[in-house]
Design an enzyme around this catalytic site. Structure first.
Site, mmCIF file in Angstrom:
data_model
loop_
_atom_site.group_PDB
_atom_site.id
_atom_site.type_symbol
_atom_site.label_atom_id
_atom_site.label_comp_id
_atom_site.label_asym_id
_atom_site.label_seq_id
_atom_site.Cartn_x
_atom_site.Cartn_y
_atom_site.Cartn_z
ATOM 1 N N HIS A 121 28.013 95.621 -66.462
ATOM 2 C CA HIS A 121 27.490 96.995 -66.413
ATOM 3 C C HIS A 121 25.981 96.888 -66.154
ATOM 4 O O HIS A 121 25.353 95.904 -66.560
ATOM 5 C CB HIS A 121 27.750 97.619 -67.789
ATOM 6 C CG HIS A 121 27.460 99.082 -67.900
ATOM 7 N ND1 HIS A 121 26.188 99.562 -68.093
ATOM 8 C CD2 HIS A 121 28.270 100.161 -67.858
ATOM 9 C CE1 HIS A 121 26.240 100.890 -68.185
ATOM 10 N NE2 HIS A 121 27.489 101.276 -68.034
ATOM 11 N N ASP A 198 28.674 91.722 -74.558
ATOM 12 C CA ASP A 198 28.668 93.175 -74.455
ATOM 13 C C ASP A 198 30.076 93.642 -74.807
ATOM 14 O O ASP A 198 30.998 93.541 -73.989
ATOM 15 C CB ASP A 198 28.279 93.574 -73.026
ATOM 16 C CG ASP A 198 28.423 95.071 -72.791
ATOM 17 O OD1 ASP A 198 28.926 95.778 -73.687
ATOM 18 O OD2 ASP A 198 28.040 95.528 -71.691
ATOM 19 N N GLN A 201 33.289 97.750 -74.394
ATOM 20 C CA GLN A 201 34.654 98.135 -74.011
ATOM 21 C C GLN A 201 35.729 97.376 -74.775
ATOM 22 O O GLN A 201 36.907 97.553 -74.500
ATOM 23 C CB GLN A 201 34.849 97.926 -72.495
ATOM 24 C CG GLN A 201 33.955 98.789 -71.623
ATOM 25 C CD GLN A 201 34.273 100.276 -71.705
ATOM 26 O OE1 GLN A 201 35.332 100.683 -72.169
ATOM 27 N NE2 GLN A 201 33.345 101.107 -71.270
ATOM 28 N N LYS A 224 31.701 105.063 -78.080
ATOM 29 C CA LYS A 224 32.892 104.574 -77.361
ATOM 30 C C LYS A 224 34.001 104.162 -78.326
ATOM 31 O O LYS A 224 35.089 103.786 -77.903
ATOM 32 C CB LYS A 224 32.501 103.387 -76.462
ATOM 33 C CG LYS A 224 31.613 103.797 -75.282
ATOM 34 C CD LYS A 224 31.435 102.650 -74.332
ATOM 35 C CE LYS A 224 30.259 102.824 -73.389
ATOM 36 N NZ LYS A 224 30.513 103.803 -72.318
ATOM 37 N N CYS A 362 28.481 102.338 -62.971
ATOM 38 C CA CYS A 362 27.314 101.552 -63.392
ATOM 39 C C CYS A 362 27.560 100.058 -63.198
ATOM 40 O O CYS A 362 27.151 99.240 -64.027
ATOM 41 C CB CYS A 362 26.936 101.824 -64.849
ATOM 42 S SG CYS A 362 26.440 103.502 -65.133
HETATM 43 N N1 PLP Z 1 28.372 97.973 -71.248
HETATM 44 C C1 PLP Z 1 29.583 98.373 -70.848
HETATM 45 C C2 PLP Z 1 30.622 97.352 -70.500
HETATM 46 C C3 PLP Z 1 29.843 99.736 -70.741
HETATM 47 O O1 PLP Z 1 31.046 100.146 -70.320
HETATM 48 C C4 PLP Z 1 28.832 100.668 -71.076
HETATM 49 C C5 PLP Z 1 29.056 102.116 -70.922
HETATM 50 O O2 PLP Z 1 29.831 102.571 -70.126
HETATM 51 C C6 PLP Z 1 27.605 100.199 -71.509
HETATM 52 C C7 PLP Z 1 27.410 98.840 -71.580
HETATM 53 C C8 PLP Z 1 26.494 101.111 -71.890
HETATM 54 O O3 PLP Z 1 26.786 101.792 -73.060
HETATM 55 P P1 PLP Z 1 25.795 102.906 -73.628
HETATM 56 O O4 PLP Z 1 25.550 103.856 -72.490
HETATM 57 O O5 PLP Z 1 26.565 103.539 -74.745
HETATM 58 O O6 PLP Z 1 24.559 102.238 -74.070
#
Ligand code: PLP
Length: 403
Positions: A121, A198, A201, A224, A362
């Site tokens: 992401h 990370d 998900q 999430k 993203c």
């Molecule tokens: N990392 C992953 C794999 C994501 O899917 C997302 C959000 O869609 C993020 C990071 C970013 O999360 P946040 O916008 O809650 O900081």
């Protein structure tokens, strides 16, 4: 797991959009909130609210107890050794920025390297690029095969004596690939390098045990995982967090301040400058308690079954292309149908009451690897059903006929 009972806990699921029952398949972007989470937020504002950590009065102490009990709930949920290892942030994005800043400042300089993967992401790419611009570090990228699996041999080859950190997604938000984090951590450690996961998900969908995975850092967002927006977590092994400098300066993160010298607070407060979102952390704890009571194994099994069912039904649609066919896959399905633009598909499905996400999610470098601009993404949560998948399939067939 009685799905009707679970659905009844989420008031929004019974609403309609455009006169159609809502089918919410955008859980990868954010999840809906059970009543207990929303009520914990209003209850705390109505009956406890006071700033934490600083007050001698009753309410402040009660708010502090709730906030620190939430830290313990998070610790238990991911099986960390100590609450000193649980830092509250604003979300996954802030957690990664915190690390890029603090870890970068302490351990990375000109010519040092961070290893990322092609399916990250943007929030696990751009902070490292900012660090690259500031400190001249280099970014190495783990490639993947056409099924969407990271090439482990190539990963091993990326290590050099300048590698300082590996940072990878547990589950891809586009492909659904579940990366073999435990094995990847072992490889990193064999090179004397820490690994950041990370888990944005993965936390909502599968049991995550930081001790078992043996990861050094792990980050996720409350929103999430059925919790409120604006709260997130950075887990870090105490021995690493101890070595890192603070991220932001301000109240809460200090023990003593004079104009000559400031002594920083101990963990975890060293990384928590300013008033924390103590109402939000209670909401997060409620959400984690809620899913723990259902059972992560049951949630994972339900979502796995749903994803298998949806994959099989979607594949039967003429012109269907699914992106991400890893052996181990989470509850995310990205697809395109014929020449229909993802945006058109998403917009028309919306008119049928079906919420899906469209675009690059993203993850533009991943889109480049796939040779496409974007996809339609259906991502499932614990409250989704096969009947809703049927509505999606009928919707896609209807849209396909229009083109
Ligand atoms: N990392 C992953 C794999 C994501 O899917 C997302 C959000 O869609 C993020 C990071 C970013 O999360 P946040 O916008 O809650 O900081």
């Amino acid at each position: 797991m009685i799905i009707e009972k679970i659905r009844a806990d989420f008031p929004i699921l019974s609403r309609e959009v455009y006169g159609k029952p809502l089918v919410y398949f955008d859980n990868g972007a954010t999840t809906q909130k059970p009543r207990c989470v929303v009520e914990s937020i209003t209850d705390e504002y109505y009956s406890v609210n006071a700033n934490v950590h600083r007050g001698v009065h009753f309410l402040s102490q009660q708010a502090t107890e709730l906030h620190e009990a939430s830290r313990e709930t998070v610790r238990k949920f991911i099986n960390a050794r100590s609450t000193n290892e649980i830092i509250f942030t604003r979300g996954t994005t802030e957690s990664i920025n915190l690390l890029a800043s603090s870890f970068g400042e302490e351990f990375m300089g000109e010519g040092d390297e961070v290893i990322l993967s092609v399916m990250e992401h943007h929030s696990n790419i751009v902070p490292w690029q900012l660090l690259a611009a500031k400190r001249g570090i280099a970014i190495r990228v783990i490639p993947m095969n056409d099924k969407g699996e990271l090439l482990q041999d190539e990963y091993e080859k990326l290590f050099t004596d300048r590698t300082k950190l590996v940072s990878v997604a547990h589950i891809s938000n586009v492909l659904g690939t579940v990366n073999p984090i435990k094995e990847m951590a072992a490889v990193a450690h064999a090179h004397g390098v820490p690994l950041l996961v990370d888990a944005a998900q993965s936390i909502p969908h599968i049991a995550v045990d930081v001790e078992d995975l043996d990861v050094d850092f792990l980050v996720f967002s409350a929103h999430k995982v059925y919790g409120p927006t604006g709260v997130g977590v950075l887990y870090g092994k105490e021995e690493w967090l101890d070595k890192l400098p603070p991220y932001q300066g301000g109240g809460e993160m200090i023990q003593h301040v004079s104009f000559e010298k400031t002594v920083f607070n101990e963990l975890p407060f060293k990384f928590e400058a300013g008033t924390p979102d103590y109402i939000g952390t209670t909401g997060l704890a409620k959400a984690l308690d809620y899913i723990s009571a259902i059972g992560m194994d049951k949630i994972a099994a339900h979502e796995h079954g749903l994803t298998e069912y949806a994959t099989q039904r979607l594949k039967a649609i003429p012109g269907m292309r699914i992106f991400g066919e890893a052996g181990k896959k989470g509850s995310v399905i990205s697809f395109l149908v014929g020449n229909i633009h993802h945006f058109d598909m998403g917009t028309l499905l919306d008119r049928l009451g079906i919420a899906v996400r469209t675009g690059h999610h993203c993850a533009q470098p991943l889109m480049q690897r796939l040779g496409i601009e974007g996809t339609v993404r259906a991502s499932f949560g614990l409250y989704n059903t096969e009947e809703e998948v049927d509505v999606l399939v009928a919707g896609i067939e209807r849209v396909s006929r229009m083109f």
